[in-house]
Write an enzyme that holds these catalytic residues in place. Structure first.
Site, PDB file in Angstrom:
ATOM      1  N   PRO A  11       0.789  -1.225   0.000  1.00 51.46           N
ATOM      2  CA  PRO A  11       0.000   0.000   0.000  1.00 51.46           C
ATOM      3  C   PRO A  11       0.823   1.278   0.000  1.00 51.46           C
ATOM      4  O   PRO A  11       1.844   1.378   0.690  1.00 51.46           O
ATOM      5  CB  PRO A  11      -0.796  -0.090   1.309  1.00 51.46           C
ATOM      6  CG  PRO A  11      -0.888  -1.537   1.593  1.00 51.46           C
ATOM      7  CD  PRO A  11       0.360  -2.159   1.043  1.00 51.46           C
ATOM      8  N   ASN A  12       0.364   2.220  -0.779  1.00 53.55           N
ATOM      9  CA  ASN A  12       0.872   3.598  -0.869  1.00 53.55           C
ATOM     10  C   ASN A  12       2.180   3.728  -1.640  1.00 53.55           C
ATOM     11  O   ASN A  12       2.635   4.850  -1.885  1.00 53.55           O
ATOM     12  CB  ASN A  12       1.016   4.233   0.530  1.00 53.55           C
ATOM     13  CG  ASN A  12      -0.304   4.304   1.255  1.00 53.55           C
ATOM     14  OD1 ASN A  12      -1.253   4.859   0.719  1.00 53.55           O
ATOM     15  ND2 ASN A  12      -0.397   3.707   2.439  1.00 53.55           N
ATOM     16  N   ARG A  19       4.733  11.230  -2.155  1.00 56.05           N
ATOM     17  CA  ARG A  19       4.388  11.331  -0.733  1.00 56.05           C
ATOM     18  C   ARG A  19       5.667  11.407   0.102  1.00 56.05           C
ATOM     19  O   ARG A  19       6.619  10.677  -0.137  1.00 56.05           O
ATOM     20  CB  ARG A  19       3.514  10.168  -0.277  1.00 56.05           C
ATOM     21  CG  ARG A  19       4.260   8.888  -0.033  1.00 56.05           C
ATOM     22  CD  ARG A  19       3.555   7.922   0.904  1.00 56.05           C
ATOM     23  NE  ARG A  19       4.199   6.630   0.781  1.00 56.05           N
ATOM     24  CZ  ARG A  19       4.146   5.683   1.700  1.00 56.05           C
ATOM     25  NH1 ARG A  19       3.456   5.843   2.800  1.00 56.05           N
ATOM     26  NH2 ARG A  19       4.779   4.547   1.523  1.00 56.05           N
ATOM     27  N   TYR A  24      10.889   9.237   1.763  1.00 61.29           N
ATOM     28  CA  TYR A  24      10.944   8.175   0.754  1.00 61.29           C
ATOM     29  C   TYR A  24      11.681   8.573  -0.531  1.00 61.29           C
ATOM     30  O   TYR A  24      11.810   7.751  -1.434  1.00 61.29           O
ATOM     31  CB  TYR A  24       9.522   7.710   0.422  1.00 61.29           C
ATOM     32  CG  TYR A  24       8.803   7.124   1.624  1.00 61.29           C
ATOM     33  CD1 TYR A  24       9.272   5.961   2.233  1.00 61.29           C
ATOM     34  CD2 TYR A  24       7.680   7.737   2.161  1.00 61.29           C
ATOM     35  CE1 TYR A  24       8.630   5.425   3.338  1.00 61.29           C
ATOM     36  CE2 TYR A  24       7.023   7.204   3.267  1.00 61.29           C
ATOM     37  CZ  TYR A  24       7.501   6.046   3.847  1.00 61.29           C
ATOM     38  OH  TYR A  24       6.871   5.517   4.941  1.00 61.29           O
ATOM     39  N   ASN A  75       8.535  -5.080  -0.633  1.00 62.66           N
ATOM     40  CA  ASN A  75       8.341  -3.943   0.262  1.00 62.66           C
ATOM     41  C   ASN A  75       6.853  -3.932   0.592  1.00 62.66           C
ATOM     42  O   ASN A  75       6.043  -3.443  -0.199  1.00 62.66           O
ATOM     43  CB  ASN A  75       8.754  -2.629  -0.399  1.00 62.66           C
ATOM     44  CG  ASN A  75       8.601  -1.468   0.571  1.00 62.66           C
ATOM     45  OD1 ASN A  75       7.970  -1.609   1.617  1.00 62.66           O
ATOM     46  ND2 ASN A  75       9.162  -0.317   0.227  1.00 62.66           N
ATOM     47  N   ALA A  78       2.918  -0.616   4.810  1.00 62.10           N
ATOM     48  CA  ALA A  78       2.375  -0.729   6.164  1.00 62.10           C
ATOM     49  C   ALA A  78       1.947  -2.155   6.515  1.00 62.10           C
ATOM     50  O   ALA A  78       1.834  -2.498   7.702  1.00 62.10           O
ATOM     51  CB  ALA A  78       1.197   0.228   6.320  1.00 62.10           C
ATOM     52  N   GLU A  99      13.098  -8.745   2.331  1.00 63.92           N
ATOM     53  CA  GLU A  99      12.209  -7.646   2.738  1.00 63.92           C
ATOM     54  C   GLU A  99      12.969  -6.328   2.563  1.00 63.92           C
ATOM     55  O   GLU A  99      14.107  -6.202   3.028  1.00 63.92           O
ATOM     56  CB  GLU A  99      11.839  -7.862   4.219  1.00 63.92           C
ATOM     57  CG  GLU A  99      11.000  -6.766   4.830  1.00 63.92           C
ATOM     58  CD  GLU A  99      10.721  -7.054   6.319  1.00 63.92           C
ATOM     59  OE1 GLU A  99      10.991  -8.191   6.808  1.00 63.92           O
ATOM     60  OE2 GLU A  99      10.249  -6.120   7.000  1.00 63.92           O
ATOM     61  N   HIS A 101      12.804  -2.042   2.849  1.00 62.72           N
ATOM     62  CA  HIS A 101      12.166  -0.780   3.231  1.00 62.72           C
ATOM     63  C   HIS A 101      13.050   0.363   2.765  1.00 62.72           C
ATOM     64  O   HIS A 101      14.266   0.347   3.006  1.00 62.72           O
ATOM     65  CB  HIS A 101      11.965  -0.690   4.745  1.00 62.72           C
ATOM     66  CG  HIS A 101      11.099  -1.790   5.249  1.00 62.72           C
ATOM     67  ND1 HIS A 101       9.741  -1.809   5.045  1.00 62.72           N
ATOM     68  CD2 HIS A 101      11.410  -2.943   5.888  1.00 62.72           C
ATOM     69  CE1 HIS A 101       9.254  -2.928   5.540  1.00 62.72           C
ATOM     70  NE2 HIS A 101      10.238  -3.637   6.061  1.00 62.72           N
ATOM     71  N   ARG A 108      12.331   5.231  13.129  1.00 62.78           N
ATOM     72  CA  ARG A 108      11.044   5.916  13.051  1.00 62.78           C
ATOM     73  C   ARG A 108      10.138   5.513  14.222  1.00 62.78           C
ATOM     74  O   ARG A 108      10.618   5.024  15.233  1.00 62.78           O
ATOM     75  CB  ARG A 108      10.413   5.616  11.683  1.00 62.78           C
ATOM     76  CG  ARG A 108      11.303   6.094  10.532  1.00 62.78           C
ATOM     77  CD  ARG A 108      10.697   5.830   9.179  1.00 62.78           C
ATOM     78  NE  ARG A 108       9.439   6.567   9.012  1.00 62.78           N
ATOM     79  CZ  ARG A 108       8.549   6.326   8.039  1.00 62.78           C
ATOM     80  NH1 ARG A 108       8.796   5.374   7.155  1.00 62.78           N
ATOM     81  NH2 ARG A 108       7.445   7.033   7.954  1.00 62.78           N
TER      82      ARG A 108
END
Ligand code: DQA
Length: 149
Positions: A11-12, A19, A24, A75, A78, A99, A101, A108
């Protein structure tokens, strides 16, 4: 025949470059796909580069990869921090799972420090920006080559 790798984005990630660029970066998902495609060709890999905002779609693509792929670079966005369904699907996949990110999730908010996906991932890359996808592909290629030797 080139080895197939699924590069999955949750998502996103369709909003990459738009964004929160301070977190990012400015590269779009299309830029990342272009770079991954070029690197994959160098590494003798074929990639399926996919993005969805829907958890079930990510699960379906992981199922599809079971039949076909040597590895998954994922990736999960969320879903990393929430999805037992994505973890269960990855647990049903036998190949290499990396994985990725873009941001360093450990720097964070604390809710980003836990990853369900890490319970299955063979490797985790965080905080290297979009370059992390390339590191993931290189790792899948290296593991596949070592398996062949
Ligand atoms: C992310 C980190 C996640 O915590 C976040 O929800 C994302 C992107 C990253 O690439 O840094 O959507 O996976």
């Amino acid at each position: 025949m080139p080895r197939l790798v699924y590069v999955l984005n949750g998502p996103n990630l369709n909003l990459l470059g738009k964004r929160q660029p301070h977190i990012y970066g400015h590269e779009t998902l299309a830029d990342v796909e272009r770079d991954c495609t070029a690197l994959a060709a160098e590494l003798g890999l074929e990639i399926r580069f996919l993005q969805s905002n829907w958890e079930g779609q990510i699960v379906d693509w992981i199922h599809e990869a079971r039949e076909a792929a040597a590895g998954i670079v994922i990736n999960p966005g969320a879903l990393t921090h929430t999805s037992v369904a994505v973890l269960d699907a990855l647990n049903a996949f036998d190949g290499t799972v990396i994985e990725v990110h873009i941001s360093n999730v450990h720097k964070r908010e604390s809710f980003r420090h836990h990853s369900y996906v890490s319970l299955r991932a063979d490797g985790v890359i965080a905080g290297c920006g979009a370059q992390g996808y390339g590191f993931g592909l290189r790792r899948v290629a290296a593991v596949a080559a070592a398996g062949k030797a």
